[in-house]
Design a protein around this motif. Structure first.
Motif, mmCIF file in Angstrom:
data_model
loop_
_atom_site.group_PDB
_atom_site.id
_atom_site.type_symbol
_atom_site.label_atom_id
_atom_site.label_comp_id
_atom_site.label_asym_id
_atom_site.label_seq_id
_atom_site.Cartn_x
_atom_site.Cartn_y
_atom_site.Cartn_z
ATOM 1 N N THR A 236 0.837 -1.186 0.000
ATOM 2 C CA THR A 236 0.000 0.000 0.000
ATOM 3 C C THR A 236 0.881 1.249 0.000
ATOM 4 N N ALA A 237 0.236 2.369 -0.254
ATOM 5 C CA ALA A 237 0.963 3.639 -0.220
ATOM 6 C C ALA A 237 1.520 3.894 1.174
ATOM 7 N N ALA A 238 0.791 3.440 2.191
ATOM 8 C CA ALA A 238 1.263 3.613 3.569
ATOM 9 C C ALA A 238 2.517 2.786 3.827
ATOM 10 N N ASP A 239 2.582 1.548 3.244
ATOM 11 C CA ASP A 239 3.771 0.710 3.392
ATOM 12 C C ASP A 239 5.000 1.385 2.786
ATOM 13 N N VAL A 240 4.809 1.962 1.600
ATOM 14 C CA VAL A 240 5.917 2.634 0.920
ATOM 15 C C VAL A 240 6.368 3.856 1.711
ATOM 16 N N ALA A 241 5.408 4.619 2.237
ATOM 17 C CA ALA A 241 5.746 5.826 3.007
ATOM 18 C C ALA A 241 6.501 5.459 4.279
ATOM 19 N N THR A 242 6.066 4.375 4.930
ATOM 20 C CA THR A 242 6.746 3.935 6.161
ATOM 21 C C THR A 242 8.181 3.513 5.857
ATOM 22 N N PHE A 243 8.377 2.779 4.761
ATOM 23 C CA PHE A 243 9.726 2.352 4.355
ATOM 24 C C PHE A 243 10.598 3.571 4.063
ATOM 25 N N ASN A 244 10.058 4.522 3.320
ATOM 26 C CA ASN A 244 10.836 5.710 2.939
ATOM 27 C C ASN A 244 11.191 6.589 4.130
ATOM 28 N N SER A 245 10.390 6.530 5.178
ATOM 29 C CA SER A 245 10.690 7.341 6.362
ATOM 30 C C SER A 245 11.964 6.874 7.053
ATOM 31 N N GLN A 246 12.326 5.602 6.826
ATOM 32 C CA GLN A 246 13.515 5.060 7.489
ATOM 33 C C GLN A 246 14.602 4.637 6.504
ATOM 34 N N TYR A 247 14.214 4.171 5.310
ATOM 35 C CA TYR A 247 15.186 3.660 4.336
ATOM 36 C C TYR A 247 14.977 4.304 2.961
ATOM 37 N N PRO A 248 15.084 5.600 2.842
ATOM 38 C CA PRO A 248 14.831 6.238 1.539
ATOM 39 C C PRO A 248 15.903 5.816 0.515
ATOM 40 N N THR A 249 15.589 5.748 -0.802
ATOM 41 C CA THR A 249 14.301 6.145 -1.354
ATOM 42 C C THR A 249 13.727 4.968 -2.132
ATOM 43 N N LEU A 250 12.442 4.676 -1.956
ATOM 44 C CA LEU A 250 11.778 3.565 -2.645
ATOM 45 C C LEU A 250 10.711 4.114 -3.585
ATOM 46 N N THR A 251 10.729 3.647 -4.819
ATOM 47 C CA THR A 251 9.675 3.998 -5.782
ATOM 48 C C THR A 251 9.066 2.719 -6.344
ATOM 49 N N ILE A 252 7.753 2.757 -6.647
ATOM 50 C CA ILE A 252 7.027 1.606 -7.164
ATOM 51 C C ILE A 252 6.540 1.916 -8.578
ATOM 52 N N ASN A 253 6.842 1.027 -9.520
ATOM 53 C CA ASN A 253 6.347 1.136 -10.898
ATOM 54 C C ASN A 253 5.511 -0.103 -11.210
ATOM 55 N N HIS A 254 4.347 0.087 -11.802
ATOM 56 C CA HIS A 254 3.458 -1.038 -12.106
ATOM 57 C C HIS A 254 3.621 -1.459 -13.561
ATOM 58 N N THR A 255 3.764 -2.758 -13.767
ATOM 59 C CA THR A 255 3.929 -3.303 -15.116
ATOM 60 C C THR A 255 3.497 -4.764 -15.121
ATOM 61 N N ASN A 256 3.002 -5.220 -16.295
ATOM 62 C CA ASN A 256 2.670 -6.631 -16.487
ATOM 63 C C ASN A 256 3.559 -7.259 -17.558
ATOM 64 N N ALA A 257 4.684 -6.591 -17.863
ATOM 65 C CA ALA A 257 5.528 -7.020 -18.975
ATOM 66 C C ALA A 257 6.472 -8.165 -18.611
ATOM 67 N N PHE A 258 6.630 -8.457 -17.314
ATOM 68 C CA PHE A 258 7.615 -9.464 -16.905
ATOM 69 C C PHE A 258 6.945 -10.632 -16.184
ATOM 70 N N HIS A 259 7.404 -11.822 -16.539
ATOM 71 C CA HIS A 259 6.950 -13.015 -15.836
ATOM 72 C C HIS A 259 7.975 -13.426 -14.774
ATOM 73 N N ASP A 260 9.263 -13.400 -15.147
ATOM 74 C CA ASP A 260 10.330 -13.827 -14.239
ATOM 75 C C ASP A 260 10.751 -12.680 -13.314
ATOM 76 N N ARG A 261 11.523 -13.052 -12.294
ATOM 77 C CA ARG A 261 12.030 -12.089 -11.321
ATOM 78 C C ARG A 261 13.504 -11.789 -11.599
ATOM 79 N N PHE A 262 13.870 -10.505 -11.459
ATOM 80 C CA PHE A 262 15.249 -10.085 -11.676
ATOM 81 C C PHE A 262 15.655 -9.089 -10.587
#
Length: 303
Positions: A236-262
């Motif tokens: 959630t947006a709250a999860d990201v904000a909590t993470f950034n308050s202590q471990y900046p900086t985190l950004t989230i991008n949404h995509t369905n283009a990838f099946h595997d993890r990298f």
């Protein structure tokens, strides 16, 4: 006739402890420098050696000899003196005198000072011999201890070499497989990879949650994180904000283009991960380093 030193109206007491500090070991023999002796006898070094040269028959090689260049350099390094200090402005290498040679000097210099100084030097040599004789057992014990230390050090060095050889023969593998239940092992490896990044981390993972962020929290300070995930992420947006308050900086991008993890570190290293980070170790999966740099660049381009 031998040259005499100026007559002295008074002669200072001879400090044998000071004389002991002027005795050095050369060629396994205790000797004194001609310049030190000249100061004690209150004559110039050239006069001392000139008188000795005029009485050469009294000073065979085991009474007096001249240092070689190597011996002179070693002696200088041991007693911390410069060439000028030893040479006294001379252009030749110093002479050294053994105990027998020093005892002969008083007869050559022929002065009250020379007699008193020679007596003081002889007493210093006698004291040194008594000290060595009375502490011979202690010196022997110290020598045995030093030998044991050398043997122990050699064994330790050999053990270190074995460890280094093992490390060299077992360098980090470019791929690793984990089986069902190896959650801690998988978590430890992923955490160590994340800690390698010094600038940025890019994670491509369709399924991320708080567990993913807990792993990413292991990163170094000031390392930015970019996550590419599905639209229906559990974060959630709250999860990201909590993470950034202590471990900046985190950004989230949404995509369905990838099946595997990298996992991409500093735009230089890319790992293909067979399971979402949040599920690492729950089932059999593998982590593989992409060896082809072209593949890494192609992956970055698609992002």
């Amino acid at each position: 006739m031998s040259e005499k030193a100026p007559d002295q109206t008074s002669i200072a007491p001879i400090d044998t402890s000071h004389i002991r500090n002027l005795v050095y070991t050369v060629r396994g023999i205790q000797v004194m420098l001609d310049s030190d002796l000249a100061r004690l006898y209150q004559v110039e070094t050239r006069i001392l050696n000139r008188n000795v040269a005029r009485n050469a028959r009294r000073f065979p090689e085991d009474f007096r000899f001249q240092l070689t260049e190597d011996e002179f350099e070693i002696l200088k390094s041991q007693i911390g003196i410069s060439s000028d200090t030893v040479h006294g402005g001379r252009r030749y290498l110093p002479y050294v005198y053994t105990e027998q040679g020093i005892s002969m000097l008083s007869g050559v210099l022929r002065s009250d000072v020379a007699i008193e100084v020679s007596i003081g030097i002889m007493r210093a040599f006698v004291e040194m011999r008594h000290f060595i004789a009375s502490n011979a057992h202690l010196f022997e014990r110290i020598e045995r201890m030093e030998l044991k230390q050398l043997v122990s050090q050699k064994e330790t060095d050999e053990k270190f070499e074995q460890v280094f050889d093992f490390i060299h023969a077992h360098t980090e593998s470019s791929q690793k497989i984990f089986f069902n239940g190896q959650i801690y092992d998988a978590f430890s490896l992923l955490a160590s990879l994340i800690q390698k990044a010094t600038k940025d981390i890019i994670l491509i993972d369709g399924y991320v949650d708080i567990g993913t962020l807990n792993l990413l929290a292991k990163k170094q300070a000031n390392v930015s994180v970019e996550i590419h995930t599905f639209n229906n992420t559990r974060l959630t947006a709250a999860d990201v904000a909590t993470f950034n308050s202590q471990y900046p900086t985190l950004t989230i991008n949404h995509t369905n283009a990838f099946h595997d993890r990298f996992l991409i570190l500093d735009h230089q290293e890319a790992y293909h991960i067979g399971a979402s980070l949040k599920d690492a170790g729950k089932k059999c999966f593998a982590i593989t380093l992409l060896q082809d740099e072209a593949l890494l660049q192609e992956l970055l381009t698609h992002l």
